[in-house]
Design an enzyme around this catalytic site. Structure first.
Site, PDB file in Angstrom:
ATOM      1  CE  LYS A 170      -3.399  -0.197  -0.366  1.00 19.31           C
ATOM      2  NZ  LYS A 170      -4.660  -0.484  -1.203  1.00 19.31           N
ATOM      3  CB  SER A 212      -4.068 -10.667   1.976  1.00 20.65           C
ATOM      4  OG  SER A 212      -2.840  -9.966   2.084  1.00 20.65           O
TER       5      SER A 212
END
Ligand SMILES: Cc1ncc(COP(=O)(O)O)c(C=O)c1O
Length: 292
Positions: free
Chosen positions: A35, A252
């Protein structure tokens, strides 16, 4: 930022002859996750367009990692940061954000990322002059960061040999931007979505798209197929990556590798599959699944 290593995974499972699996190690980014790419690009764009001025607070909804990236960049550039997130976001992530000086507003865990998204929009609508609303779910700069970065890097690091890209979606920025770039380089590259098998899942950072608010940046035309992964499969692969590959990542990432291996077993010799290792396992050390 970016230019992260591409690691070959060759100890986790016996792959079909001639099929190779690589993973982009995004935990090497400065705040520790994929991110950083979107957050840096969104803030740089805000400054360049004049929308982010020194009197504004950076505000957004986040499942944690984007918040850490905003908090780090906000501290470095001198902008206050306010972050909305579900209360069940991991304690490690919240404490990193607070360490960078960010303010955290917790929303109902039962409403998952949608609750944080709706709450931040209400606050911005009430006081628009106070904020730079980064809006990672709808801001086209998010996938563009991956179009210019992640996608191009994968193309170059595989010497143009990549045949498949597979990744999960939160905002969908990573999947959309990377897939769009790879298909521009070679339209026959197959791009596959990793999806939690249930709306109620523990794969932090990813969304069960069919049952949640779809991000504005999502481009379903890039989804060639979907592989479903259960939370248990994701946990198991996360543990295996640590113990068998020496790669300590979050859930994830485990989901992505689990789905990528399933895909590999359907492919012919010569296939080169790339997935994403989104963040480090150090963000989840208090999670019980490590101790199974
Ligand atoms: C741990 C983790 N994995 C995956 C993702 C999904 O990335 P994207 O928002 O680019 O779809 C996120 C997003 O926040 C995340 O925090």
């Amino acid at each position: 930022m970016g230019n992260t290593p591409l690691i070959e995974l060759n100890r986790i499972d016996a792959l079909p002859a001639g099929v190779r699996l690589f993973a982009k190690a995004e935990f090497f980014n400065p705040s520790g996750s994929v991110k950083d790419r979107a957050a840096t690009a969104i803030i740089a764009d805000g400054i360049a367009s004049g929308k982010l001025s020194k009197d504004k607070t950076i505000i957004d909804a986040t499942s944690g990692n984007t918040g850490i990236a905003y908090a780090m960049i906000g501290a470095a550039y001198g902008y206050p940061v306010t972050l909305y997130m579900p209360a069940n976001t991991s304690a490690e992530r919240k404490s990193i954000m607070r360490s960078f000086g960010a303010k955290i507003i917790e929303t109902s865990p039962l409403e998952s990322s949608d609750g944080a998204f709706n709450a931040v929009r209400e606050e911005v609508a009430k006081n628009p002059e106070k904020y730079f609303y980064a809006d990672q779910y709808n801001n086209p700069v998010n996938p563009f960061a991956h179009y210019n970065g992640t996608g191009l890097e994968i193309w170059e690091q595989t010497g143009g040999k990549v045949t498949h890209f597979i990744a999960g979606m939160g905002t969908s920025g990573t999947f959309v931007g990377t897939s769009r770039r790879l298909k521009k380089e070679n339209n026959s590259i197959v791009t596959v979505v990793v999806q939690p098998s249930s709306p109620f899942h523990g794969i932090e950072g990813t969304k069960h798209m069919e049952t949640t608010i779809k991000p504005g940046i999502l481009d379903e035309s890039l989804e060639d197929s979907v592989v479903e992964v259960s939370t248990e499969q994701a946990y198991e692969m996360t543990r295996k990556l640590a113990k068998q590959e020496g790669i300590f990542v979050g859930i994830s990432s485990g989901a992505n590798v689990s789905a990528a291996l399933e895909l590999c077993h359907t492919l012919p010799s010569g296939s080169v599959v790339v997935t994403i290792l989104c963040d480090s396992g150090s963000r989840y050390t208090s999670d019980a699944f490590w101790n199974v």
